[in-house]
Design a protein around this motif. Structure first.
Motif, PDB file in Angstrom:
ATOM      1  N   GLN A 151     -60.032-107.102 -77.490  1.00 38.74           N
ATOM      2  CA  GLN A 151     -58.652-107.532 -77.307  1.00 38.74           C
ATOM      3  C   GLN A 151     -58.236-108.384 -78.497  1.00 38.74           C
ATOM      4  O   GLN A 151     -58.976-109.248 -78.948  1.00 38.74           O
ATOM      5  CB  GLN A 151     -58.517-108.335 -76.008  1.00 38.74           C
ATOM      6  N   ALA A 152     -57.021-108.152 -78.991  1.00 42.28           N
ATOM      7  CA  ALA A 152     -56.509-108.877 -80.158  1.00 42.28           C
ATOM      8  C   ALA A 152     -55.121-109.429 -79.853  1.00 42.28           C
ATOM      9  O   ALA A 152     -54.403-108.918 -78.989  1.00 42.28           O
ATOM     10  CB  ALA A 152     -56.463-107.978 -81.380  1.00 42.28           C
ATOM     11  N   ILE A 153     -54.728-110.485 -80.587  1.00 42.72           N
ATOM     12  CA  ILE A 153     -53.467-111.187 -80.349  1.00 42.72           C
ATOM     13  C   ILE A 153     -52.572-111.103 -81.579  1.00 42.72           C
ATOM     14  O   ILE A 153     -53.035-111.251 -82.713  1.00 42.72           O
ATOM     15  CB  ILE A 153     -53.736-112.662 -80.000  1.00 42.72           C
ATOM     16  N   ASN A 154     -51.284-110.878 -81.326  1.00 42.77           N
ATOM     17  CA  ASN A 154     -50.268-110.903 -82.382  1.00 42.77           C
ATOM     18  C   ASN A 154     -49.176-111.882 -81.982  1.00 42.77           C
ATOM     19  O   ASN A 154     -48.690-111.859 -80.838  1.00 42.77           O
ATOM     20  CB  ASN A 154     -49.663-109.511 -82.582  1.00 42.77           C
ATOM     21  N   LEU A 155     -48.749-112.740 -82.934  1.00 43.01           N
ATOM     22  CA  LEU A 155     -47.729-113.757 -82.661  1.00 43.01           C
ATOM     23  C   LEU A 155     -46.780-113.870 -83.846  1.00 43.01           C
ATOM     24  O   LEU A 155     -47.206-113.796 -84.999  1.00 43.01           O
ATOM     25  CB  LEU A 155     -48.373-115.124 -82.420  1.00 43.01           C
TER      26      LEU A 155
END
Length: 212
Positions: A153-157
């Motif tokens: 799982q990866a996060i983009n902001l």
């Protein structure tokens, strides 16, 4: 042995006895106190939709054994990972406001990740002249990245259409909810449309029963 136990319960019910019964224990602590493993052949779960009060423990039932599985108490205090986990992630010195495909290290085949809160601070928005903890609309996205043959799982902001002055870096503070994938039920996809011309109220017909 089953006949003896059955006759005992029938006799107790007939006579209206309220004595405490112990199985494998000489000092029962309740009306029925069983020491050791207990095999439950049917679900004894109250499914009435009422407000939950008091403290609850999670029971799990194995489907691996035949004909029935064992019911076990899942004690969260004894596990490193709970069915639902919440923790805070602080990302310092973020270039302006953007985070791209940050690998959380959480196996996408085991866990579902949801961003439930995000605050950007320690920098000045290009649209204002003072430091602000909240710059307005920001976008959050959970995607997947591959590393070593595994999906994580990866996060983009980022902020929509805004950065920070003089390319000043800032700090993201995130609240993540992490769920064990095996305990998550997929309710499917909601499809609908709304009009900007009026206000709306009501209940979605796609909402699962019990949550409406």
């Amino acid at each position: 042995m089953k006949k003896i136990i059955s006759l005992f319960f029938v006799a107790a019910a007939t006579l209206g006895l309220k004595a405490q019964i112990g199985i494998n224990t000489a000092n029962p602590k309740g009306t029925l106190d069983v020491e050791g493993e207990t095999l439950v052949e049917s679900y004894l779960i109250d499914t009435e939709n009422t407000t939950a009060r008091g403290n609850y423990l999670l029971l799990t039932r194995s489907k691996d054994s035949s004909p029935v599985g064992k019911v076990k108490l899942l004690d969260i205090t004894l596990r490193n990972v709970a069915p639902v986990n919440m923790y805070t992630v602080v990302l310092k010195n973020v270039k302006q406001d953007e985070v791209v495909n940050l690998n959380t290290g959480l196996d996408a085949d085991k866990y579902v990740v949801a961003i439930t809160g995000a605050v950007f601070s320690d920098a000045v928005s290009a649209t204002t002249t003072s430091t602000s903890r909240l710059y307005g609309a920001y976008s959050t996205e959970v995607t997947k990245v591959q590393q070593g043959g595994k999906n994580y799982q990866a996060i983009n902001l980022s902020f929509k259409g805004a950065g920070t002055v003089n390319a000043q870096n800032g700090t993201w503070t995130l609240t993540l909810n992490v769920f064990e994938k095996s305990l998550v039920k997929d309710w499917g996809t909601f499809e609908g449309s709304v009009s900007a011309a009026a206000s709306f109220s009501g209940v979605s017909t796609n909402t699962p029963l019990g949550l409406q």
